[in-house]
Design an enzyme around this catalytic site. Structure first.
Site, PDB file in Angstrom:
ATOM      1  N   GLN A 190      12.318   3.899   7.387  1.00  0.00           N
ATOM      2  CA  GLN A 190      12.032   5.105   8.186  1.00  0.00           C
ATOM      3  C   GLN A 190      10.595   5.581   7.995  1.00  0.00           C
ATOM      4  OE1 GLN A 190      14.013   6.476  10.594  1.00  0.00           O
ATOM      5  NE2 GLN A 190      15.119   4.591  10.164  1.00  0.00           N
ATOM      6  N   HIS A 191      10.068   5.332   6.804  1.00  0.00           N
ATOM      7  CA  HIS A 191       8.690   5.743   6.520  1.00  0.00           C
ATOM      8  C   HIS A 191       7.721   5.010   7.457  1.00  0.00           C
ATOM      9  CE1 HIS A 191       5.140   6.795   4.159  1.00  0.00           C
ATOM     10  NE2 HIS A 191       4.808   5.525   4.244  1.00  0.00           N
ATOM     11  N   ASP A 215       4.641  -8.075   8.154  1.00  0.00           N
ATOM     12  CA  ASP A 215       4.814  -8.631   6.819  1.00  0.00           C
ATOM     13  C   ASP A 215       3.525  -8.390   6.045  1.00  0.00           C
ATOM     14  OD1 ASP A 215       6.657  -9.813   5.065  1.00  0.00           O
ATOM     15  OD2 ASP A 215       5.653 -11.736   5.197  1.00  0.00           O
ATOM     16  N   LYS A 256      -4.090   7.526   2.493  1.00  0.00           N
ATOM     17  CA  LYS A 256      -3.833   6.091   2.358  1.00  0.00           C
ATOM     18  C   LYS A 256      -3.752   5.421   3.727  1.00  0.00           C
ATOM     19  CE  LYS A 256      -0.431   2.720   0.886  1.00  0.00           C
ATOM     20  NZ  LYS A 256       0.939   2.462   0.448  1.00  0.00           N
ATOM     21  N   HIS A 314      -4.175  -1.402   4.722  1.00  0.00           N
ATOM     22  CA  HIS A 314      -3.868  -2.638   5.441  1.00  0.00           C
ATOM     23  C   HIS A 314      -2.932  -2.369   6.616  1.00  0.00           C
ATOM     24  CE1 HIS A 314      -1.402  -1.544   2.085  1.00  0.00           C
ATOM     25  NE2 HIS A 314      -0.393  -2.276   2.501  1.00  0.00           N
TER      26      HIS A 314
HETATM   27  P1  IMP Z   1       6.612  -5.603   3.381  1.00  0.00           P
HETATM   28  O1  IMP Z   1       6.319  -6.878   4.091  1.00  0.00           O
HETATM   29  O2  IMP Z   1       5.967  -4.401   4.031  1.00  0.00           O
HETATM   30  O3  IMP Z   1       8.073  -5.402   3.106  1.00  0.00           O
HETATM   31  O4  IMP Z   1       5.895  -5.697   1.953  1.00  0.00           O
HETATM   32  C1  IMP Z   1       6.240  -6.695   0.992  1.00  0.00           C
HETATM   33  C2  IMP Z   1       5.925  -6.178  -0.397  1.00  0.00           C
HETATM   34  O5  IMP Z   1       4.511  -5.959  -0.538  1.00  0.00           O
HETATM   35  C3  IMP Z   1       6.558  -4.825  -0.732  1.00  0.00           C
HETATM   36  O6  IMP Z   1       7.853  -4.978  -1.243  1.00  0.00           O
HETATM   37  C4  IMP Z   1       5.603  -4.278  -1.788  1.00  0.00           C
HETATM   38  O7  IMP Z   1       5.880  -4.856  -3.050  1.00  0.00           O
HETATM   39  C5  IMP Z   1       4.263  -4.807  -1.310  1.00  0.00           C
HETATM   40  N1  IMP Z   1       3.578  -3.795  -0.464  1.00  0.00           N
HETATM   41  C6  IMP Z   1       3.538  -3.778   0.888  1.00  0.00           C
HETATM   42  N2  IMP Z   1       2.835  -2.729   1.335  1.00  0.00           N
HETATM   43  C7  IMP Z   1       2.428  -2.066   0.231  1.00  0.00           C
HETATM   44  C8  IMP Z   1       1.666  -0.883   0.037  1.00  0.00           C
HETATM   45  O8  IMP Z   1       1.215  -0.200   0.971  1.00  0.00           O
HETATM   46  N3  IMP Z   1       1.444  -0.519  -1.253  1.00  0.00           N
HETATM   47  C9  IMP Z   1       1.922  -1.209  -2.310  1.00  0.00           C
HETATM   48  N4  IMP Z   1       2.647  -2.311  -2.183  1.00  0.00           N
HETATM   49  C10 IMP Z   1       2.907  -2.742  -0.931  1.00  0.00           C
END
Ligand code: IMP
Length: 194
Positions: A10-11, A68, A171, A176
């Protein structure tokens, strides 16, 4: 236009809703009654984002995007990268993941790292990808309490604070994901007017 965001987070959904105007009806997986464990078995962020968005497009016939993200650490040859969520094991513990990174970088001078997000957008079966990157360094120890994942150990080059010492707004401006989403929003805004 209706567009599915292949997430239950949701975030992330709210973050993107704030950036898109009302002419794009954004739906999440819950809205389309999708409770599937969507596969992400590829070895790149590009591959995983693509696999997720095509899964939804092929199964539900709806336009869709998926993201991702990975943390890429120079001294660890790009690790944890696509394995960021489960770097220290399948329990996906942020604390254990951070501890493992700090252990592996113990006494290593090169702390350079970056977060990279890839978004895959599929409209009528045609894919477009967007990338967002933030460069920074891995700190010697955890700092701050906000955010999630690796935020307490990542300091972007643009700031003296770690991601976990920033507000969500601060942030998002430089992150990213924020950068990838901004590219997606520009594309969708132009797409609508065509
Ligand atoms: P996802 O693809 O957005 O689910 O990110 C995969 C993993 O990367 C997450 O489970 C976090 O461990 C790490 N990650 C992704 N985005 C962030 C962020 O903004 N800050 C810190 N860790 C992140």
């Amino acid at each position: 236009m209706k567009l599915v965001f292949a997430t239950n987070n949701q975030h992330k959904l709210q973050e993107i809703k704030q950036l898109l105007d009302d002419s794009i009806g954004l739906l999440d997986l819950n809205d389309i009654n999708c409770t599937d464990d969507i596969p992400e078995k590829q070895e790149t962020l590009e591959g995983n984002a693509s696999e997720k968005s095509f899964y939804i497009f092929n199964k539900y016939g709806m336009n869709c995007f998926a993201d991702d993200t990975g943390l890429e650490i120079e001294a660890l040859n790009g690790e944890p990268g696509v394995y960021s969520a489960r770097y220290a094991g399948e329990e996906r513990s942020a604390e254990n993941n951070m501890n493992l990174v700090l252990e592996k970088l113990y006494k290593i001078k090169n702390r350079k790292a970056r977060f990279r997000t890839v978004i895959s957008l599929v409209i009528d079966g045609h894919e477009t990808q967007f990338e967002g990157v933030v460069e920074g360094n891995i700190l010697e120890e955890k700092r701050g309490k906000t955010g999630f994942g690796y935020d307490p150990i990542f300091q972007p080059n643009e700031s003296v604070s770690s991601f976990a010492e920033m507000s969500a707004g601060e942030k998002n401006k430089i992150s990213h994901r924020g950068r990838a989403v901004q590219k997606l929003v520009v594309y969708l805004t132009q797409f609508k007017t065509q």
